[in-house]
Design an enzyme around this catalytic site. Structure first.
Site, short mmCIF file in Angstrom:
data_model
loop_
_atom_site.label_atom_id
_atom_site.label_comp_id
_atom_site.label_asym_id
_atom_site.label_seq_id
_atom_site.Cartn_x
_atom_site.Cartn_y
_atom_site.Cartn_z
N HIS A 107 -40.43 -18.51 40.40
CA HIS A 107 -39.74 -19.15 41.41
C HIS A 107 -40.90 -20.13 41.91
O HIS A 107 -42.05 -19.86 42.13
CB HIS A 107 -39.45 -18.50 42.68
CG HIS A 107 -38.07 -17.69 42.18
ND1 HIS A 107 -37.04 -17.33 43.34
CD2 HIS A 107 -37.69 -17.58 40.95
CE1 HIS A 107 -36.23 -16.84 42.41
NE2 HIS A 107 -36.51 -16.85 41.32
N GLU A 121 -34.54 -8.99 39.77
CA GLU A 121 -35.38 -9.93 40.69
C GLU A 121 -36.60 -8.95 41.18
O GLU A 121 -36.32 -8.08 41.81
CB GLU A 121 -34.79 -10.62 41.56
CG GLU A 121 -35.63 -11.75 42.50
CD GLU A 121 -34.70 -12.77 43.19
OE1 GLU A 121 -34.31 -13.61 42.42
OE2 GLU A 121 -34.78 -12.64 44.42
N ALA A 148 -35.11 -29.85 46.91
CA ALA A 148 -35.68 -29.24 45.91
C ALA A 148 -35.56 -30.42 44.53
O ALA A 148 -36.27 -30.30 43.59
CB ALA A 148 -34.78 -28.17 45.47
N ALA A 199 -40.61 -15.31 48.98
CA ALA A 199 -39.25 -14.82 49.69
C ALA A 199 -39.56 -13.26 49.94
O ALA A 199 -40.09 -12.64 49.05
CB ALA A 199 -38.01 -15.37 48.82
N THR A 203 -40.02 -14.05 42.80
CA THR A 203 -39.91 -14.88 44.03
C THR A 203 -41.23 -15.42 44.28
O THR A 203 -42.36 -15.07 43.86
CB THR A 203 -39.08 -14.29 45.11
OG1 THR A 203 -39.98 -13.31 45.75
CG2 THR A 203 -37.78 -13.75 44.92
N ASP A 206 -37.30 -22.16 52.45
CA ASP A 206 -36.68 -22.33 54.11
C ASP A 206 -37.53 -23.17 54.94
O ASP A 206 -38.82 -23.06 54.72
CB ASP A 206 -36.18 -20.96 54.63
CG ASP A 206 -35.23 -20.23 53.92
OD1 ASP A 206 -33.99 -21.11 53.84
OD2 ASP A 206 -35.04 -18.96 53.75
P1 FAD Z 1 -31.99 -27.69 48.30
O1 FAD Z 1 -31.39 -28.09 47.23
O2 FAD Z 1 -33.13 -28.79 48.77
O3 FAD Z 1 -30.84 -27.88 49.52
C1 FAD Z 1 -31.13 -27.50 50.95
C2 FAD Z 1 -30.22 -28.19 51.61
O4 FAD Z 1 -30.27 -29.56 51.59
C3 FAD Z 1 -28.66 -27.97 51.20
O5 FAD Z 1 -27.95 -28.04 52.57
C4 FAD Z 1 -28.60 -29.20 50.51
O6 FAD Z 1 -26.96 -29.74 50.55
C5 FAD Z 1 -29.35 -30.30 51.17
N1 FAD Z 1 -29.66 -31.53 50.35
C6 FAD Z 1 -30.17 -31.34 49.13
N2 FAD Z 1 -30.46 -32.60 48.47
C7 FAD Z 1 -30.34 -33.29 49.72
C8 FAD Z 1 -30.47 -34.82 49.76
N3 FAD Z 1 -31.01 -35.61 48.76
N4 FAD Z 1 -30.19 -35.62 50.94
C9 FAD Z 1 -29.71 -34.58 51.91
N5 FAD Z 1 -29.62 -33.51 51.77
C10 FAD Z 1 -29.81 -32.70 50.68
N6 FAD Z 1 -36.91 -19.00 49.09
C11 FAD Z 1 -38.06 -18.67 48.95
O7 FAD Z 1 -38.79 -19.24 50.00
N7 FAD Z 1 -38.43 -18.33 47.74
C12 FAD Z 1 -37.86 -18.02 46.65
O8 FAD Z 1 -38.31 -17.48 45.74
C13 FAD Z 1 -36.41 -18.31 46.68
N8 FAD Z 1 -35.63 -17.96 45.84
C14 FAD Z 1 -34.24 -18.30 46.05
C15 FAD Z 1 -33.46 -17.92 44.85
C16 FAD Z 1 -32.16 -18.24 44.94
C17 FAD Z 1 -31.34 -18.04 43.71
C18 FAD Z 1 -31.56 -18.85 46.27
C19 FAD Z 1 -30.04 -18.98 46.22
C20 FAD Z 1 -32.31 -18.98 47.01
C21 FAD Z 1 -33.87 -18.73 47.06
N9 FAD Z 1 -34.65 -19.07 48.16
C22 FAD Z 1 -35.87 -18.71 48.04
C23 FAD Z 1 -34.09 -19.59 49.43
C24 FAD Z 1 -33.98 -21.12 49.26
O9 FAD Z 1 -35.28 -21.51 49.31
C25 FAD Z 1 -33.45 -21.58 50.82
O10 FAD Z 1 -32.01 -21.06 50.61
C26 FAD Z 1 -33.63 -23.06 50.98
O11 FAD Z 1 -33.22 -23.14 52.59
C27 FAD Z 1 -32.79 -23.93 50.33
O12 FAD Z 1 -33.45 -24.12 48.92
P2 FAD Z 1 -32.68 -24.90 47.79
O13 FAD Z 1 -33.68 -25.10 46.65
O14 FAD Z 1 -31.34 -24.74 47.75
O15 FAD Z 1 -32.75 -26.53 48.60
#
Ligand code: FAD
Length: 296
Positions: free
Chosen positions: A77, A17, A127, A51, A48, A109
């Site tokens: 990303h 990455e 997401a 991030a 990314t 985040d």
């Molecule tokens: P989601 O899948 O939306 O989940 C976030 C929270 O919401 C979880 O608790 C989930 O259970 C909950 N949720 C999901 N859907 C629902 C729903 N329908 N109703 C209620 N609750 C729900 N951040 C950056 O800024 N840039 C990056 O490039 C980046 N790359 C990353 C790569 C990886 C592999 C990982 C693991 C994280 C990365 N992050 C990045 C961090 C990420 O953006 C954060 O962890 C963020 O807080 C959650 O993103 P997510 O896509 O998992 O969110």
């Protein structure tokens, strides 16, 4: 090349990455680091979106370079929570025009500013909604999504988090990459749980080589990941000697990767943080293992 095709080959492989520069003045140094990491011939490289302190502005440009100049498949990303639907629509269009084939679809985040606003005014809350938009765009994308072996900090419990993860897969995520883990057992337990709820897509464990003691606190704050005592002892003992800490941190990450391979995981993602020396040492450590299809 699509990431899913790489994963389906089931050869042992690594991906790395990189994150975009914080300022324009450091763009060239990121380009150089990217080129050196690409020269290690990873299975793919992810870039990314804002991030790690980088800006999102350069993500697509770097991802395009990786694919076209260095001939390594790239994964761009994209986060949605701070964006409007119109901005995301534009980004998706830009991706298509630049020939980006792989997208890691993320919520991003919640910033303190965003948290002060009313969520009902946000265009995107999760997401899953971004995944739907990517699918609806008709673009030829292979979509990945994030997952959390130690539960996403916003989740009330793991059951809820897993249900939302399954929603992401049902919406169109073809593979998952985990938050960094320092204890492989947490990953294996998680994999068992997601298979149990019917999620069958490939899941890539994320490994972060810790190469200096200051990184530890940052990594825990960022990820909330559990640090096993074996790892803490290593930081306590070698943390004050930068060279020794780097060597020990890379050895620890290498050991985790070998354990994952030996237990049937074929693809591992390394949070290499724009550090070509780290990527190269890990590649060298695994030179007799990588790219092989060991009989099971
Ligand atoms: P989601 O899948 O939306 O989940 C976030 C929270 O919401 C979880 O608790 C989930 O259970 C909950 N949720 C999901 N859907 C629902 C729903 N329908 N109703 C209620 N609750 C729900 N951040 C950056 O800024 N840039 C990056 O490039 C980046 N790359 C990353 C790569 C990886 C592999 C990982 C693991 C994280 C990365 N992050 C990045 C961090 C990420 O953006 C954060 O962890 C963020 O807080 C959650 O993103 P997510 O896509 O998992 O969110």
């Amino acid at each position: 090349m699509k990431i899913i095709d790489i994963l389906n080959k089931k050869n042992m492989s690594l991906s790395f990455e990189v994150f975009p520069p914080k300022r324009e003045s450091t763009f060239e140094s990121v380009v150089e680091a990217t080129e050196e990491i690409a020269a290690c011939h990873p299975a793919f490289m992810s870039v990314t979106y804002g991030a790690g302190g980088g800006t999102s502005k350069y993500t697509l440009e770097i991802a395009k370079n990786i694919k076209e100049k260095y001939n390594v498949p790239s994964l761009a990303h994209l986060t949605c929570v701070s964006s409007s639907r119109a901005t995301i629509k534009e980004k998706i269009k830009e991706m298509e025009e630049m020939g980006i084939k792989n997208v890691m679809a993320l919520r991003g985040d919640l910033t303190p500013e965003l948290e002060k606003t009313d969520p009902s005014t946000w265009d995107y809350k999760h997401a899953t909604e971004l995944i739907y938009d990517l699918k609806e765009s008709g673009g030829d994308f292979c979509i990945g999504a994030a997952c959390y072996p130690e539960v996403h900090p916003d989740s009330v419990n793991q059951k809820d988090d897993l249900i939302h993860l399954r929603d992401k897969v049902e919406a169109g995520a073809e593979f998952l990459t985990t938050q960094m883990v320092f204890d492989n057992n947490l990953f294996f337990n998680f994999m068992y749980k997601i298979r149990e709820i019917g999620v069958t897509v490939p899941i890539i464990p994320g490994i972060m080589p810790i190469t200096n003691a200051n990184q530890v606190a940052r990594a825990i704050k960022l990820s909330g990941s559990f640090m096993p005592q074996r790892f803490k002892s290593l930081v306590d003992y070698f943390g004050n000697d930068p060279d020794a800490m780097k060597q020990a941190g890379i050895a620890y990450a290498t050991d985790q990767i070998i354990d994952l391979y030996a237990n049937g995981i074929t693809n591992v993602h390394v949070y290499s943080m724009n550090k070509p020396d780290v990527a190269k040492t890990i590649m060298d450590n695994l030179s007799a293992i990588l790219g092989k299809d060991f009989a099971r």
